[in-house]
Design a protein around this motif. Sequence first.
Motif, PDB file in Angstrom:
ATOM      1  N   LEU A  86      40.669  -5.189 -56.802  1.00 26.58           N
ATOM      2  CA  LEU A  86      41.073  -6.192 -57.821  1.00 26.58           C
ATOM      3  C   LEU A  86      40.000  -6.233 -59.063  1.00 26.58           C
ATOM      4  O   LEU A  86      40.510  -6.618 -60.172  1.00 26.58           O
ATOM      5  CB  LEU A  86      40.717  -7.387 -56.942  1.00 26.58           C
ATOM      6  N   ALA A  87      38.760  -5.656 -58.654  1.00 21.56           N
ATOM      7  CA  ALA A  87      37.755  -5.844 -59.722  1.00 21.56           C
ATOM      8  C   ALA A  87      38.189  -4.809 -60.969  1.00 21.56           C
ATOM      9  O   ALA A  87      37.862  -5.255 -62.077  1.00 21.56           O
ATOM     10  CB  ALA A  87      36.201  -5.604 -59.204  1.00 21.56           C
ATOM     11  N   ALA A  88      38.771  -3.623 -60.678  1.00 16.59           N
ATOM     12  CA  ALA A  88      39.086  -2.740 -61.644  1.00 16.59           C
ATOM     13  C   ALA A  88      40.233  -2.995 -62.357  1.00 16.59           C
ATOM     14  O   ALA A  88      40.412  -3.014 -63.628  1.00 16.59           O
ATOM     15  CB  ALA A  88      39.580  -1.452 -60.721  1.00 16.59           C
ATOM     16  N   VAL A 107      34.633 -12.637 -58.289  1.00 13.16           N
ATOM     17  CA  VAL A 107      35.678 -11.487 -57.962  1.00 13.16           C
ATOM     18  C   VAL A 107      35.846 -11.534 -56.529  1.00 13.16           C
ATOM     19  O   VAL A 107      36.993 -11.563 -55.657  1.00 13.16           O
ATOM     20  CB  VAL A 107      35.452 -10.123 -58.449  1.00 13.16           C
ATOM     21  N   ASP A 108      34.680 -11.754 -55.797  1.00 12.75           N
ATOM     22  CA  ASP A 108      34.644 -11.967 -54.327  1.00 12.75           C
ATOM     23  C   ASP A 108      35.502 -13.010 -53.712  1.00 12.75           C
ATOM     24  O   ASP A 108      36.249 -12.893 -52.805  1.00 12.75           O
ATOM     25  CB  ASP A 108      33.019 -12.029 -53.745  1.00 12.75           C
ATOM     26  N   THR A 147      41.728  -3.189 -52.075  1.00 12.80           N
ATOM     27  CA  THR A 147      40.454  -3.814 -51.674  1.00 12.80           C
ATOM     28  C   THR A 147      39.851  -4.688 -52.728  1.00 12.80           C
ATOM     29  O   THR A 147      40.353  -4.558 -53.886  1.00 12.80           O
ATOM     30  CB  THR A 147      39.413  -2.680 -51.583  1.00 12.80           C
ATOM     31  N   ARG A 148      38.887  -5.304 -52.494  1.00 12.09           N
ATOM     32  CA  ARG A 148      38.130  -6.065 -53.469  1.00 12.09           C
ATOM     33  C   ARG A 148      37.858  -5.222 -54.743  1.00 12.09           C
ATOM     34  O   ARG A 148      37.910  -5.777 -55.749  1.00 12.09           O
ATOM     35  CB  ARG A 148      36.792  -6.554 -52.837  1.00 12.09           C
ATOM     36  N   PRO A 162      49.231  -7.485 -53.071  1.00 13.70           N
ATOM     37  CA  PRO A 162      47.666  -7.879 -52.840  1.00 13.70           C
ATOM     38  C   PRO A 162      47.602  -8.054 -51.283  1.00 13.70           C
ATOM     39  O   PRO A 162      46.249  -8.256 -50.863  1.00 13.70           O
ATOM     40  CB  PRO A 162      47.800  -9.345 -53.668  1.00 13.70           C
ATOM     41  N   LEU A 163      48.670  -7.818 -50.415  1.00 10.14           N
ATOM     42  CA  LEU A 163      48.247  -8.014 -49.042  1.00 10.14           C
ATOM     43  C   LEU A 163      48.342  -6.651 -48.273  1.00 10.14           C
ATOM     44  O   LEU A 163      48.216  -6.629 -47.082  1.00 10.14           O
ATOM     45  CB  LEU A 163      49.229  -8.841 -48.286  1.00 10.14           C
ATOM     46  N   SER A 164      48.442  -5.569 -49.178  1.00 16.81           N
ATOM     47  CA  SER A 164      48.436  -4.254 -48.413  1.00 16.81           C
ATOM     48  C   SER A 164      46.997  -3.995 -48.162  1.00 16.81           C
ATOM     49  O   SER A 164      46.091  -4.397 -48.495  1.00 16.81           O
ATOM     50  CB  SER A 164      48.769  -3.348 -49.539  1.00 16.81           C
ATOM     51  N   GLU A 165      47.154  -3.210 -47.026  1.00 10.40           N
ATOM     52  CA  GLU A 165      45.876  -2.942 -46.319  1.00 10.40           C
ATOM     53  C   GLU A 165      45.074  -2.063 -47.373  1.00 10.40           C
ATOM     54  O   GLU A 165      43.720  -2.079 -47.242  1.00 10.40           O
ATOM     55  CB  GLU A 165      45.848  -2.151 -45.084  1.00 10.40           C
TER      56      GLU A 165
END
Length: 286
Positions: free
Chosen positions: A150-152, A202-203, A146-147, A140-143
């Motif tokens: 996460l949503a997917a 989610v945001d 993305t948001r 989850p901290l990988s560049e």
Amino acid sequence: MPEMPEVEGLVGFLRGRAVGLEVTQARVSSISALKTFDPPLETLIGATVTGAERHGKFLDIATSTHHLVFHLAKAGWLRWHETLPQTVIKPGRSPIALRVGFGDGLGFDLTEAGTKKSLAVYVVRDPAEMPGIGRLGPDPLSEDFTRDDLAALLTDRRTQIKGVLRDQQTIAGIGNAYSDEILHAARMSPYALAAKLTPEDVDTLYVAMRETLAEAVEAARGRPPAELKDAKRRGMSVHARGGEACPVCGDTVRSVFLADRSFEYCPTCQTGGKVLADRRLSRLLK
């Protein structure tokens, strides 16, 4: 249980202290902890430590021959010694599961408290071939995370968000403690269904997850292993603070007890004031 921030702290410490050292001993005293037999543990002796990495909650010490990988599980820990003890470890009578020694008398023990033994040690040629690592979800901290990623992951997941965050095949590195902290920061109920989160939810969850973990990793950075557990406890807002005042609103932090663990939350911040049923108490009242 050590989670991403503490394991990241251990990785940073080992990079600065063990890289370049020769392994002079590797002794397992808890046979159940060693999960591999080929290559044997003894092949590490004489090898030079070349690096340390984290894969979810797995810690990977790379050497010039093989990788020593371990998962500390619920009650495991790494104790570093500037002068490695010379006492004989008696199998079954010591909390020490593995002892690794380096040149100059340095070394560490992997220890595990309690009667339930879950600490796992592996000697492998390639960590990516380990099922536990190969099945890990994204960091989850990988560049690159993305948001929208996460949503997917949450789409069509009709399970509670608390469980989703703890699922290592969905998102790697988050356990019981930091899922509590993330959901508190996001002002979200642990029982919220992942599939029903709105785009705004989610945001909020994405930001809370990244910021909570980044702050915890920064707090662990540069600390020796002996200080990491206390640093973790000091940084917690709700986890393991049942009965205390929420630092945000002042309400009483509540606990829910499950079969083998508990989790904490703030009713005012997360559930609209609703107190979630304590299943342990509910069973007693039947």
